[in-house]
Scaffold this motif. Structure first.
Motif, mmCIF file in Angstrom:
data_model
loop_
_atom_site.group_PDB
_atom_site.id
_atom_site.type_symbol
_atom_site.label_atom_id
_atom_site.label_comp_id
_atom_site.label_asym_id
_atom_site.label_seq_id
_atom_site.Cartn_x
_atom_site.Cartn_y
_atom_site.Cartn_z
ATOM 1 N N ASP A 1 3.161 -0.378 4.119
ATOM 2 C CA ASP A 1 3.478 0.722 3.443
ATOM 3 C C ASP A 1 4.750 0.481 2.551
ATOM 4 N N GLN B 1 9.323 5.141 0.369
ATOM 5 C CA GLN B 1 10.100 5.882 -1.056
ATOM 6 C C GLN B 1 11.480 5.553 -0.992
ATOM 7 N N HIS C 1 -1.438 -4.320 -5.331
ATOM 8 C CA HIS C 1 -2.108 -3.252 -5.905
ATOM 9 C C HIS C 1 -1.207 -2.453 -6.869
ATOM 10 N N SER D 1 2.445 0.237 -7.766
ATOM 11 C CA SER D 1 3.516 -0.147 -7.274
ATOM 12 C C SER D 1 4.040 -1.558 -7.460
ATOM 13 N N CYS D 2 2.939 -2.576 -7.694
ATOM 14 C CA CYS D 2 3.420 -3.994 -7.696
ATOM 15 C C CYS D 2 4.250 -4.446 -8.937
ATOM 16 N N ASN E 1 8.123 -4.217 -5.180
ATOM 17 C CA ASN E 1 7.232 -3.064 -5.330
ATOM 18 C C ASN E 1 8.196 -2.141 -6.085
ATOM 19 N N ASN F 1 9.265 1.474 -5.588
ATOM 20 C CA ASN F 1 9.000 2.460 -4.489
ATOM 21 C C ASN F 1 9.707 3.938 -4.946
ATOM 22 N N TYR G 1 7.596 6.372 -5.198
ATOM 23 C CA TYR G 1 7.112 7.162 -4.505
ATOM 24 C C TYR G 1 6.426 6.204 -3.372
ATOM 25 N N THR G 2 6.062 7.027 -2.259
ATOM 26 C CA THR G 2 5.621 6.407 -1.006
ATOM 27 C C THR G 2 4.393 5.688 -1.464
ATOM 28 N N HIS G 3 3.937 4.445 -1.051
ATOM 29 C CA HIS G 3 2.583 4.148 -1.475
ATOM 30 C C HIS G 3 2.016 3.379 -0.196
ATOM 31 N N TYR G 4 0.846 3.743 0.415
ATOM 32 C CA TYR G 4 0.317 3.242 1.694
ATOM 33 C C TYR G 4 -0.834 2.155 1.275
ATOM 34 N N GLU H 1 -0.346 -1.257 0.707
ATOM 35 C CA GLU H 1 0.060 -2.334 -0.288
ATOM 36 C C GLU H 1 -0.334 -3.799 0.484
#
Length: 174
Positions: free
Chosen positions: A28, A31, A83, A86-87, A154, A156, A158-161, A163
């Motif tokens: 994960d 954020q 992904h 966010s990458c 990444n 961040n 926003y939160t990104h699940y 990854e």
């Protein structure tokens, strides 16, 4: 195959693989602090390992795969798996020399009409190695004991699940 008048036109490429995210498969992206400008919201993960750690022979019934004799490998293909959106980048270094072996950044298509340049389409071109005569960077010999460093960045905001930060590679046993 090789014939009396010419060498083989190809070489067997072995699969090399590494998960920067410590073999969790996914992780994960947390954020960043509220109010931080998006350009400064960068989460970084790293991993250190040896070339010999990248060879997973349980997937093959191939004597060449399990044979770690000889000097090592010549890396022919390296591609980080991460992904969107966010990458930011993935980097692979020879930690013994500091040499950057591969750096990948997503490229957003512009709709130029060229293949793989569809507007808004995000691609992450791989690092390819081979003959300079074909416009490629010559492969560098990596011994089995070469220390490697992977760095994944990444955004961040926003939160990104879910990854990922995997290196999928192919090389020639030398």
């Amino acid at each position: 195959p090789a014939v009396a008048s010419a060498p083989a036109s190809h070489k067997n490429l072995l699969r090399f693989w590494w998960q920067t995210e410590a073999f969790s498969g996914e992780y994960d992206v947390v954020q960043c602090e509220a109010g931080m400008p998006s350009a400064e919201c960068v989460q970084v993960i790293t991993s250190r390992f040896k070339v010999s750690d990248m060879l997973f022979c349980q997937e093959f019934d191939d004597k060449e795969c399990t044979n770690r004799t000889g000097p090592g490998i010549n890396l022919i293909f390296a591609s980080g798996h991460c992904h969107a959106p966010s990458c930011i980048s993935m980097e692979l270094y020879n930690a013994d020399t500091g040499e950057l072996i591969c750096r990948q950044e997503p490229v957003v298509g512009t709709g130029s009409g060229q293949p793989f340049d569809e507007e808004g389409y995000i691609a992450i071109p791989p690092c390819l190695f081979g003959p300079a005569s074909e416009g490629l960077v010559p492969p560098t010999l990596l011994s089995w004991d070469t220390n490697m460093l992977s760095i994944k960045r990444n955004n961040n905001t926003y939160t990104h699940y879910g990854e990922m930060a995997m290196w999928q590679m192919r090389g020639v046993h030398v």
